[in-house]
Design an enzyme around this catalytic site. Structure first.
Site, PDB file in Angstrom:
ATOM      1  N   PRO A  20     -29.768   5.464   2.144  1.00 49.88           N
ATOM      2  CA  PRO A  20     -31.322   5.208   1.551  1.00 49.88           C
ATOM      3  C   PRO A  20     -31.513   3.801   0.563  1.00 49.88           C
ATOM      4  CG  PRO A  20     -31.837   7.559   1.954  1.00 49.88           C
ATOM      5  CD  PRO A  20     -30.247   7.221   1.966  1.00 49.88           C
ATOM      6  N   GLU A  21     -32.119   2.916   1.207  1.00 47.60           N
ATOM      7  CA  GLU A  21     -32.262   1.638   0.379  1.00 47.60           C
ATOM      8  C   GLU A  21     -33.563   1.543  -0.328  1.00 47.60           C
ATOM      9  OE1 GLU A  21     -29.935  -2.002   1.097  1.00 47.60           O
ATOM     10  OE2 GLU A  21     -28.095  -0.156   2.645  1.00 47.60           O
TER      11      GLU A  21
END
Ligand SMILES: [Zn+2]
Length: 271
Positions: free
Chosen positions: A2-3
């Site tokens: 996840p960014e």
């Protein structure tokens, strides 16, 4: 992984669901999370849920206080998920369930199959502030980026991944930002000119905002707090598209490996 947009999505959804609720207790089911000072969160009220860099943070107001004084920060890492379950029922049992935060109107489960995620609880906000700048902050101007880059010989794409410079960009959005700014990902960041930094700063902000609007990008692992997947995947211009035609010029997208991370780019558009 996840960014920024995926973490922002989780934080926004949780904020809508649990801000204002009260914490009953925190049950830690996985010793790998370490000795957490659970007593700090008990009976506190959730002021809000926010993203700090790449972490989801619950700002908690301790009993008999009026301002947040305790912060519970979750780093999802590879496979972490925070799933909110309203009502009095028990959370879905699973081997990947590592912790449960019981609230007065439901429970927040922390699921994490690969167990790289972390939870930190602190009464010093400074402990959980991200190491780098927030790319969506208005204070991050192209001049600021240029100053941050200095004379660095680091290739642009690798530099964008440095969390102590800008926090939140990972492989997907760093590749996409280079493409949108028409910059070669291998170019030393210190060699970029003013116009390059202007395009880069605009591109980073535009792409992150668009990805947040579409609740992030899902490949294999990311799910938001309701178990849904991100919709940005269909807007990707280069990431994971090696061999496919560039959406601008038709040239096949190329893949290169920089510091053990894959970078995708168009050799025609990004000279
Ligand atoms: Zn192209």
């Amino acid at each position: 992984l996840p960014e920024l947009p995926e973490v922002e999505t989780v934080a926004r959804q949780l904020n809508a669901a649990i801000a204002g609720l009260r914490v009953k207790d925190l049950q830690v089911l996985d010793a790998r999370l370490g000795m957490l000072p659970s007593e700090l969160v008990e009976s506190s009220k959730i002021a809000c849920v926010k993203r700090y860099g790449k972490r989801v943070v619950l700002e908690l107001i301790p009993p008999r206080r009026r301002e947040p004084g305790v912060w519970l920060a979750v780093h999802l890492r590879m496979t972490g998920r925070l799933i909110w379950q309203a009502g009095q029922g028990a959370v879905e049992p699973a081997r990947s369930l590592r912790a449960v935060l019981a609230l007065n109107k439901g429970q927040l489960g922390f699921y994490d199959t690969r167990r790289f995620g972390t939870i930190d609880i602190t009464d010093h906000k400074a402990d959980i502030l991200p190491p780098g700048l927030e790319p969506l902050d208005a204070a991050v101007t192209w001049q600021r980026l240029k100053a941050l880059a200095g004379k660095s010989p680091t290739p642009l794409k690798a530099w964008l991944l440095r969390q102590d410079k800008l926090t939140g960009l990972g492989n997907i959005y760093a590749s996409e930002a280079c493409f949108a700014a028409r910059l070669n990902p291998e170019r030393p960041v210190g060699s970029l000119g003013d116009e390059d930094f202007k395009r880069l700063n605009r591109s980073i902000k535009r792409i992150l905002r668009a990805a947040i609007k579409h609740c992030g990008t899902t490949f294999s692992d990311f799910q938001d707090s309701t178990g849904s997947v991100g919709g940005y995947v269909k807007y990707l211009k280069v990431y994971a598209r090696a061999g496919q035609p560039c959406r601008t010029c038709g040239t096949p997208i190329e893949k290169l490996v920089q510091g053990q991370r894959s970078t995708f780019y168009c050799p025609e558009c990004q000279q």
